[in-house]
Write a protein that holds these residues in place. Structure first.
Motif, PDB file in Angstrom:
ATOM      1  N   TRP A   1     -29.392  -1.452  43.780  1.00 26.39           N
ATOM      2  CA  TRP A   1     -29.645  -2.864  43.558  1.00 26.39           C
ATOM      3  C   TRP A   1     -30.719  -3.053  42.485  1.00 26.39           C
ATOM      4  O   TRP A   1     -31.460  -2.146  42.175  1.00 26.39           O
TER       5      TRP A   1
ATOM      6  N   ARG B   1     -31.729  -9.336  38.193  1.00 33.43           N
ATOM      7  CA  ARG B   1     -31.393  -9.679  36.804  1.00 33.43           C
ATOM      8  C   ARG B   1     -31.532 -11.176  36.604  1.00 33.43           C
ATOM      9  O   ARG B   1     -31.270 -11.956  37.505  1.00 33.43           O
TER      10      ARG B   1
ATOM     11  N   ASP C   1     -29.930 -14.250  34.798  1.00 36.74           N
ATOM     12  CA  ASP C   1     -28.681 -14.691  34.183  1.00 36.74           C
ATOM     13  C   ASP C   1     -29.021 -15.401  32.876  1.00 36.74           C
ATOM     14  O   ASP C   1     -29.764 -16.391  32.867  1.00 36.74           O
TER      15      ASP C   1
ATOM     16  N   LYS D   1     -31.592 -13.371  40.086  1.00 31.64           N
ATOM     17  CA  LYS D   1     -31.018 -13.067  41.395  1.00 31.64           C
ATOM     18  C   LYS D   1     -30.792 -11.582  41.546  1.00 31.64           C
ATOM     19  O   LYS D   1     -30.738 -10.840  40.567  1.00 31.64           O
ATOM     20  N   ARG D   2     -30.654 -11.173  42.780  1.00 31.01           N
ATOM     21  CA  ARG D   2     -30.407  -9.786  43.118  1.00 31.01           C
ATOM     22  C   ARG D   2     -28.955  -9.446  42.775  1.00 31.01           C
ATOM     23  O   ARG D   2     -28.050 -10.235  43.018  1.00 31.01           O
ATOM     24  N   VAL D   3     -28.768  -8.273  42.181  1.00 33.34           N
ATOM     25  CA  VAL D   3     -27.422  -7.817  41.839  1.00 33.34           C
ATOM     26  C   VAL D   3     -27.231  -6.392  42.352  1.00 33.34           C
ATOM     27  O   VAL D   3     -28.189  -5.623  42.458  1.00 33.34           O
ATOM     28  N   ARG D   4     -25.993  -6.080  42.658  1.00 32.61           N
ATOM     29  CA  ARG D   4     -25.659  -4.729  43.093  1.00 32.61           C
ATOM     30  C   ARG D   4     -24.984  -4.013  41.936  1.00 32.61           C
ATOM     31  O   ARG D   4     -24.095  -4.553  41.288  1.00 32.61           O
ATOM     32  N   TYR D   5     -25.431  -2.790  41.677  1.00 29.11           N
ATOM     33  CA  TYR D   5     -24.859  -1.964  40.622  1.00 29.11           C
ATOM     34  C   TYR D   5     -24.014  -0.869  41.266  1.00 29.11           C
ATOM     35  O   TYR D   5     -24.260  -0.462  42.390  1.00 29.11           O
TER      36      TYR D   5
END
Length: 157
Positions: A129, A132, A134, A141-145
């Motif tokens: 995680w 990033r 936007d 917001k939190r993003v999953r990689y």
């Protein structure tokens, strides 16, 4: 006396990292943080062994920090909650949270990505995680990689 000298050298390095971060992060990683707070953040990550930095021709050129947690520790925490009161660091946690990345040279990211995966050989089995911003909305917001992000960084030549 030797111990005092070593502490001074570590403090100098941490302040150098803090100055680099504040000068190059575009207020994304450490908005409104003091130099001392950033230095303390790096000290925490140094102690956890979750700090990488790179030099190019003697000058700092990038750093990355990350956390290892158990996914069960953060299901309902907001990003602010995570960093104001982080869950316990777990060296073998099943979630890797790539916290802060700042580079001034493209090849430095590749070098740090390789070292990050070397230090976390189980990264492919972890949730990965990060946070990033936007570019269209300006919302952070939190993003999953996927593991492919680190694989891509590592295999690009």
């Amino acid at each position: 006396m030797i111990a005092d000298k070593e502490v001074t050298e570590v403090d100098e390095l941490l302040f150098e990292l803090a100055d680099f971060a504040l000068a190059n992060d575009k207020r994304r990683c450490f908005p409104d943080w003091t130099r001392e707070s950033v230095k303390n953040f790096f000290q925490l990550h140094l102690n956890q062994k979750t700090l990488l930095f790179a030099r190019e021709q003697g000058e700092l050129a990038g750093f990355v920090t990350w956390w290892r947690w158990n996914a069960d520790d953060i299901p309902d925490l907001s990003d602010d909650d995570i960093f104001l009161n982080p869950p316990p660091f777990r060296e073998d946690g099943d979630l890797m949270y790539i916290s802060d990345v700042v580079t001034t040279k493209p090849n430095v990211m590749r070098m740090m990505g390789r070292e990050l995966t070397r230090r976390n050989p189980d990264y492919a089995e972890c949730e990965i995680w990060g946070t990033r911003k936007d570019k269209r909305t300006g919302e952070t917001k939190r993003v999953r990689y996927s593991k492919r992000l680190l694989d891509f960084i590592n295999n690009e030549d």
